[in-house]
Design a protein around this motif. Structure first.
Motif, PDB file in Angstrom:
ATOM      1  N   LEU A  16       0.826  -1.211   0.000  1.00  0.00           N
ATOM      2  CA  LEU A  16       0.000   0.000   0.000  1.00  0.00           C
ATOM      3  C   LEU A  16       0.857   1.257   0.000  1.00  0.00           C
ATOM      4  O   LEU A  16       0.541   2.233  -0.694  1.00  0.00           O
ATOM      5  CB  LEU A  16      -0.939   0.003   1.211  1.00  0.00           C
ATOM      6  N   ASP A  17       1.940   1.241   0.765  1.00  0.00           N
ATOM      7  CA  ASP A  17       2.833   2.388   0.800  1.00  0.00           C
ATOM      8  C   ASP A  17       3.404   2.657  -0.588  1.00  0.00           C
ATOM      9  O   ASP A  17       3.418   3.799  -1.057  1.00  0.00           O
ATOM     10  CB  ASP A  17       3.951   2.153   1.816  1.00  0.00           C
ATOM     11  N   ARG A  18       3.843   1.618  -1.268  1.00  0.00           N
ATOM     12  CA  ARG A  18       4.370   1.780  -2.630  1.00  0.00           C
ATOM     13  C   ARG A  18       3.301   2.307  -3.576  1.00  0.00           C
ATOM     14  O   ARG A  18       3.578   3.177  -4.401  1.00  0.00           O
ATOM     15  CB  ARG A  18       4.901   0.449  -3.157  1.00  0.00           C
ATOM     16  N   LEU A  19       2.100   1.750  -3.490  1.00  0.00           N
ATOM     17  CA  LEU A  19       1.036   2.179  -4.403  1.00  0.00           C
ATOM     18  C   LEU A  19       0.601   3.616  -4.142  1.00  0.00           C
ATOM     19  O   LEU A  19       0.213   4.321  -5.080  1.00  0.00           O
ATOM     20  CB  LEU A  19      -0.165   1.227  -4.321  1.00  0.00           C
ATOM     21  N   GLN A  20       0.653   4.066  -2.892  1.00  0.00           N
ATOM     22  CA  GLN A  20       0.320   5.464  -2.619  1.00  0.00           C
ATOM     23  C   GLN A  20       1.329   6.395  -3.264  1.00  0.00           C
ATOM     24  O   GLN A  20       0.985   7.497  -3.681  1.00  0.00           O
ATOM     25  CB  GLN A  20       0.301   5.751  -1.113  1.00  0.00           C
ATOM     26  N   ARG A  21       2.550   5.968  -3.360  1.00  0.00           N
ATOM     27  CA  ARG A  21       3.608   6.797  -3.931  1.00  0.00           C
ATOM     28  C   ARG A  21       3.707   6.652  -5.445  1.00  0.00           C
ATOM     29  O   ARG A  21       4.144   7.563  -6.132  1.00  0.00           O
ATOM     30  CB  ARG A  21       4.941   6.470  -3.270  1.00  0.00           C
ATOM     31  N   ARG A  22       3.294   5.485  -5.957  1.00  0.00           N
ATOM     32  CA  ARG A  22       3.355   5.243  -7.398  1.00  0.00           C
ATOM     33  C   ARG A  22       2.237   4.276  -7.765  1.00  0.00           C
ATOM     34  O   ARG A  22       2.446   3.062  -7.839  1.00  0.00           O
ATOM     35  CB  ARG A  22       4.717   4.686  -7.787  1.00  0.00           C
ATOM     36  N   GLY A  23       1.054   4.818  -7.992  1.00  0.00           N
ATOM     37  CA  GLY A  23      -0.140   4.016  -8.224  1.00  0.00           C
ATOM     38  C   GLY A  23      -0.125   3.198  -9.500  1.00  0.00           C
ATOM     39  O   GLY A  23      -0.900   2.265  -9.636  1.00  0.00           O
ATOM     40  N   ASN A  24       0.758   3.528 -10.438  1.00  0.00           N
ATOM     41  CA  ASN A  24       0.786   2.783 -11.695  1.00  0.00           C
ATOM     42  C   ASN A  24       1.857   1.694 -11.703  1.00  0.00           C
ATOM     43  O   ASN A  24       2.180   1.153 -12.758  1.00  0.00           O
ATOM     44  CB  ASN A  24       0.969   3.734 -12.884  1.00  0.00           C
ATOM     45  N   ALA A  25       2.390   1.342 -10.535  1.00  0.00           N
ATOM     46  CA  ALA A  25       3.397   0.280 -10.456  1.00  0.00           C
ATOM     47  C   ALA A  25       2.787  -1.034 -10.933  1.00  0.00           C
ATOM     48  O   ALA A  25       1.655  -1.372 -10.586  1.00  0.00           O
ATOM     49  CB  ALA A  25       3.901   0.138  -9.019  1.00  0.00           C
ATOM     50  N   ASP A 152       0.268  17.252  -0.780  1.00  0.00           N
ATOM     51  CA  ASP A 152      -0.625  16.207  -0.293  1.00  0.00           C
ATOM     52  C   ASP A 152       0.192  14.924  -0.164  1.00  0.00           C
ATOM     53  O   ASP A 152       0.851  14.494  -1.115  1.00  0.00           O
ATOM     54  CB  ASP A 152      -1.786  15.986  -1.260  1.00  0.00           C
ATOM     55  N   ALA A 153       0.172  14.349   0.996  1.00  0.00           N
ATOM     56  CA  ALA A 153       1.040  13.213   1.295  1.00  0.00           C
ATOM     57  C   ALA A 153       0.235  11.908   1.355  1.00  0.00           C
ATOM     58  O   ALA A 153      -0.980  11.937   1.544  1.00  0.00           O
ATOM     59  CB  ALA A 153       1.731  13.446   2.634  1.00  0.00           C
TER      60      ALA A 153
END
Length: 158
Positions: A16-25, A152-153
């Motif tokens: 989830l942390d990764r997807l919040q930072r890069r949703g198109n991973a 926005d974080a």
């Protein structure tokens, strides 16, 4: 108080942390980052989408490149506080694309609106000809954003 938190392990939280930072991973990229196979990462993401933890994906756009030079927060106080008045004002909110988010609040203001406009005259029209002209609105108070020292974080997850 009812507990709505989804049961997650450390890998789910890291995903989830990764997807919040890069949703198109991609599943492949997530798997590599989390020491999982692409299929394992994909299944975890799918489970979190299906249970509603992941609500969707969006692209972050540059407002300046879209001609949106004025961001403001507008507090709105309603004249009356009935169900009908709230529903009527909520209908207005849904029709105005420059109102990008809205919250109901405790305290003096009933609503807090985040708005983006091309310029000050456009903000003036929104405030005076749309919001103050609406029959349920008693008062508005606007604050123009000068700078945003923290973008926005992602949500704090653990």
């Amino acid at each position: 108080m009812q507990e709505n938190r989804t049961q997650m392990d450390r890998t789910d939280i890291a995903l989830l942390d990764r997807l919040q930072r890069r949703g198109n991973a991609t599943a492949q990229e997530l798997g590599e980052a989390l020491n999982l196979s692409a299929s394992q990462a994909g299944r975890r993401r799918q489970r979190l989408e299906e249970n509603g933890t992941i609500q969707g994906y969006r692209a972050r756009l540059d407002p300046l490149k879209l001609g949106l030079h004025v961001q403001a927060f507008v507090q709105v106080q309603l004249a009356r506080h009935g169900t009908e008045q709230g529903a009527e004002f909520n209908r207005l909110l849904r029709t105005r694309p420059e109102i990008t988010s809205a919250w109901t609040m405790t305290g003096e203001a009933d609503y807090l609106l985040r708005v983006w406009c091309a310029d000050l005259p456009e903000l003036n029209v929104l405030i005076h000809q749309v919001l103050l002209a609406h029959p349920t609105v008693a008062r508005v108070h606007s604050q123009i954003v000068m700078d945003q020292p923290k973008a926005d974080a992602p949500l704090p997850i653990s």
